[in-house]
Scaffold this active site. Structure first.
Site, short mmCIF file in Angstrom:
data_model
loop_
_atom_site.label_atom_id
_atom_site.label_comp_id
_atom_site.label_asym_id
_atom_site.label_seq_id
_atom_site.Cartn_x
_atom_site.Cartn_y
_atom_site.Cartn_z
N LYS A 191 0.85 -1.19 0.00
CA LYS A 191 0.00 0.00 0.00
C LYS A 191 0.89 1.24 0.00
CE LYS A 191 -1.69 2.80 2.97
NZ LYS A 191 -1.72 4.04 2.15
N GLU A 266 10.54 1.99 9.84
CA GLU A 266 11.49 3.05 9.43
C GLU A 266 10.75 4.35 9.65
OE1 GLU A 266 14.55 2.59 8.43
OE2 GLU A 266 14.49 0.42 8.25
N CYS A 300 13.47 11.84 5.32
CA CYS A 300 13.55 11.38 6.72
C CYS A 300 14.93 11.62 7.31
CB CYS A 300 13.20 9.90 6.80
SG CYS A 300 14.20 8.88 5.70
N GLU A 398 10.03 16.77 14.38
CA GLU A 398 10.26 16.64 12.93
C GLU A 398 9.29 17.55 12.18
OE1 GLU A 398 9.01 13.01 10.87
OE2 GLU A 398 10.94 13.00 9.86
P1 NAD Z 1 2.61 8.68 7.52
O1 NAD Z 1 3.04 8.01 8.77
O2 NAD Z 1 1.54 9.69 7.60
O3 NAD Z 1 2.11 7.59 6.45
C1 NAD Z 1 2.93 6.49 6.08
C2 NAD Z 1 2.04 5.40 5.50
O4 NAD Z 1 1.21 4.89 6.55
C3 NAD Z 1 1.09 5.87 4.41
O5 NAD Z 1 1.00 4.87 3.40
C4 NAD Z 1 -0.21 6.03 5.14
O6 NAD Z 1 -1.35 5.91 4.29
C5 NAD Z 1 -0.14 4.86 6.13
N1 NAD Z 1 -1.01 4.98 7.31
C6 NAD Z 1 -1.63 6.08 7.81
N2 NAD Z 1 -2.33 5.74 8.91
C7 NAD Z 1 -2.13 4.42 9.11
C8 NAD Z 1 -2.58 3.50 10.12
N3 NAD Z 1 -3.37 3.88 11.12
N4 NAD Z 1 -2.16 2.23 10.04
C9 NAD Z 1 -1.33 1.83 9.05
N5 NAD Z 1 -0.88 2.65 8.07
C10 NAD Z 1 -1.28 3.93 8.11
O7 NAD Z 1 3.94 9.28 6.87
P2 NAD Z 1 4.07 10.26 5.62
O8 NAD Z 1 3.54 11.59 6.00
O9 NAD Z 1 3.57 9.60 4.39
O10 NAD Z 1 5.67 10.31 5.49
C11 NAD Z 1 6.46 11.14 6.26
C12 NAD Z 1 7.04 10.41 7.43
O11 NAD Z 1 7.73 9.25 7.03
C13 NAD Z 1 8.08 11.26 8.16
O12 NAD Z 1 7.91 11.11 9.54
C14 NAD Z 1 9.40 10.65 7.71
O13 NAD Z 1 10.47 10.86 8.58
C15 NAD Z 1 9.03 9.22 7.61
N6 NAD Z 1 9.97 8.53 6.73
C16 NAD Z 1 10.87 7.67 7.28
C17 NAD Z 1 11.81 7.05 6.47
C18 NAD Z 1 12.84 6.10 7.02
O14 NAD Z 1 13.47 5.42 6.23
N7 NAD Z 1 13.04 6.05 8.32
C19 NAD Z 1 11.81 7.31 5.10
C20 NAD Z 1 10.88 8.20 4.59
C21 NAD Z 1 9.95 8.79 5.40
#
Ligand code: NAD
Length: 494
Positions: A191, A266, A300, A398
């Site tokens: 997803k 991650e 990130c 962040e």
């Molecule tokens: P997010 O946590 O809002 O969403 C990530 C994914 O989770 C999306 O596909 C979203 O639809 C899904 N999601 C949302 N609610 C959920 C739930 N209740 N249960 C399961 N899945 C759910 O993150 P974002 O805004 O898309 O991305 C930004 C974040 O991702 C930042 O915090 C960034 O640091 C982090 N990030 C981390 C890495 C890493 O490698 N550590 C890499 C890229 C981004």
């Protein structure tokens, strides 16, 4: 950056993208509810296309397809060498369809085409090539047991992997999970993020063209609160590989933990980037800029907390303030663009909110801080904030936008303490000419990857991942395969 670099000046046109469906069991299907959701172009705010909006019954169908492919299909049973051949074909097809991938990623994320090409697409091609090689290296051990029994120990795939990914590097982050998971013999329900689902759907076409059997990779698009949450609970999914924010990761771990489902997480970051007094300042400033403007700060591992030896502080701030307004910002389809728009109005609003908070906290906006109105896109300029306290929200939370704080330090001890002073631990960096200091400081930085005299040097062979609330598990390297396999011991009596 990658060896597979090509010319940065190639012109490219905005693609027209047909409405997309779900990819389940090798077929393209509408959501059973018939619902769809629009996908916006961040550089104009206009609709690019629409994707199917999956419901729980679509997820069930995708899990069933992945389950069947794992339990009854060839993928888990074929030799690593056969899987490697198919993964190499994925890389070949990607190479052939590079321009389509570049255009899709750029229109969806607002990422400058130059970077989509030389970073995103090139890295993912190399990731498949890397894991094609890894698929052939069967790790195992043999042990003699007292009394004459003999044991062999091997790794087996986990089963059906639920891969949930964020919006910022859709192509790279999806395939950081899919490539090792496939190399190890798992099947997948993926997803992608709701804001940027298009490259995952294009990759589904590429998987089919490369000969990955039907049902091995399934891609469904839908909201995280519905589909992501249901994936974490789903009894047919054996493991969740999640990349996203720390808040959602915590929720995923809680839900998956209730069914004792392994997870890798991650998560977010707020990485400290240290410039010691003996650094090559010009080089350090270049890395500091790259470290927080890359992907418009939606990275990130962005080095968003710059920690500068006090004697260099004013010169470094001066250099940042002098350079940042000249960095080309604008249309992602212009090959000269370095900073594109943010992915959504919501992301930009978050950066704006933090700039307001900075002023409320008594900090100084040294440069940037105001949105840029351009063609209806979600533009926000690289922003530097000085005179912050270490406890301020700006330093501790962040932001996920191009906002850098700068703090001065007096001693090595203080620099390390500041670098380690948030709940995050994804990346860290230091600039120095003193090799003893490199070893000393790196050993004490609580982060999964430490860069010295550079920033964001990444390669499929080098693992990265979080310490502390930046998560657990590692992507890249042979290490990633450990998170997609489980250990089986077979003990043969004498
Ligand atoms: P997010 O946590 O809002 O969403 C990530 C994914 O989770 C999306 O596909 C979203 O639809 C899904 N999601 C949302 N609610 C959920 C739930 N209740 N249960 C399961 N899945 C759910 O993150 P974002 O805004 O898309 O991305 C930004 C974040 O991702 C930042 O915090 C960034 O640091 C982090 N990030 C981390 C890495 C890493 O490698 N550590 C890499 C890229 C981004």
């Amino acid at each position: 950056m990658s060896e597979a670099q090509v010319s940065v000046a190639q012109p490219i046109v905005r693609p027209l993208i047909e409405p997309r469906r779900l990819f389940i069991g090798g077929q393209w299907l509408e959501a059973r509810s018939g619902q769809r959701r629009e996908v916006l172009d961040p550089s104009t705010g206009k609709v690019i296309t629409s994707v199917a909006d999956a419901g729980i019954e679509d997820l069930d169908a995708a899990v069933l397809a992945a389950r069947k492919a794992f339990d009854e299909g060839d993928w888990a049973r074929m030799s690593g060498r056969e899987r490697a051949r198919i993964l190499l074909r994925v890389a070949e097809v990607m190479r052939r369809r590079t321009e389509e991938l570049v255009a899709t990623e750029s229109v969806d994320v607002g990422k400058p085409v130059t970077f989509s090409r030389i970073v995103d697409v090139a890295t993912v091609i190399e990731t498949y090539e890397y894991y094609a090689a890894q698929a052939q290296l069967k790790e195992g051990a043999y042990r003699e047991v007292p009394g004459g029994a003999r044991a062999y120990i091997c790794r087996e795939p986990l089963g059906v992997i639920g891969a949930i990914t964020p919006f910022n590097f859709p192509l790279i982050l999806s395939n950081n999970k899919l490539a090792p998971a496939l190399a190890a013999g798992n099947t997948i329900v993926h997803k992608p993020a709701s804001d940027t689902p298009l490259s995952a759907l294009l990759m589904a076409e590429i998987f089919a063209e490369a000969g990955i059997p039907a049902g091995v990779v399934n891609v469904i698009t839908g909201p995280g609160a519905r589909i992501g949450d249901a994936m974490a609970r789903h009894p047919g999914i054996d493991k969740i590989a999640f990349t996203g924010s720390t808040d959602i990761g915590r929720e995923v771990a809680r839900v998956a933990g209730e069914c004792i489902k392994p997870t890798t997480l991650e998560l977010g970051g707020k990485s400290g980037h240290i410039i010691f007094e003996d650094a090559d300042v010009e080089r350090a400033v270049g890395a500091a800029i790259q470290g927080f403007i890359f992907n418009t700060g939606q990275f990130c591992m962005a080095g968003t907390r710059l920690l500068v030896a006090r004697p260099l502080h004013d010169a470094v701030v001066g250099a940042l303030v002098g350079a940042l307004p000249h960095i080309p910002l604008g249309d992602p389809f212009d090959p000269a663009t370095v900073v594109g728009p943010m992915v959504s109005a919501k992301q930009r609003a978050t950066s704006e909110d933090y700039c307001r908070i900075a002023l409320e906290e008594g900090a100084t906006l040294a440069v940037g801080g105001q949105r840029i109105e351009k063609e209806g896109g979600f533009y926000f300029p690289p922003t530097v904030v000085t005179h912050v306290t270490n406890q301020s929200r700006l330093v501790q939370e962040e932001i996920f936008g191009p906002v850098l704080t700068v703090q001065a330090f007096d001693t090595e001890e203080e620099a390390i303490a500041l670098a380690n002073s948030t709940v995050f631990g994804l990346a860290a960096g230091l600039h120095t000419r003193d090799i003893s200091r490199v070893h000393r400081v790196s050993a004490r930085l609580k982060a999964g990857i430490v860069w010295v005299n550079g920033w964001a040097i990444l390669d499929p062979s080098v693992p990265f991942g979080g310490y502390k609330q930046s998560g657990f598990g590692r992507e890249y390297g042979p290490e990633a395969l450990h998170y997609y396999t489980q250990v089986k011991s077979t003990v043969i009596a004498p």
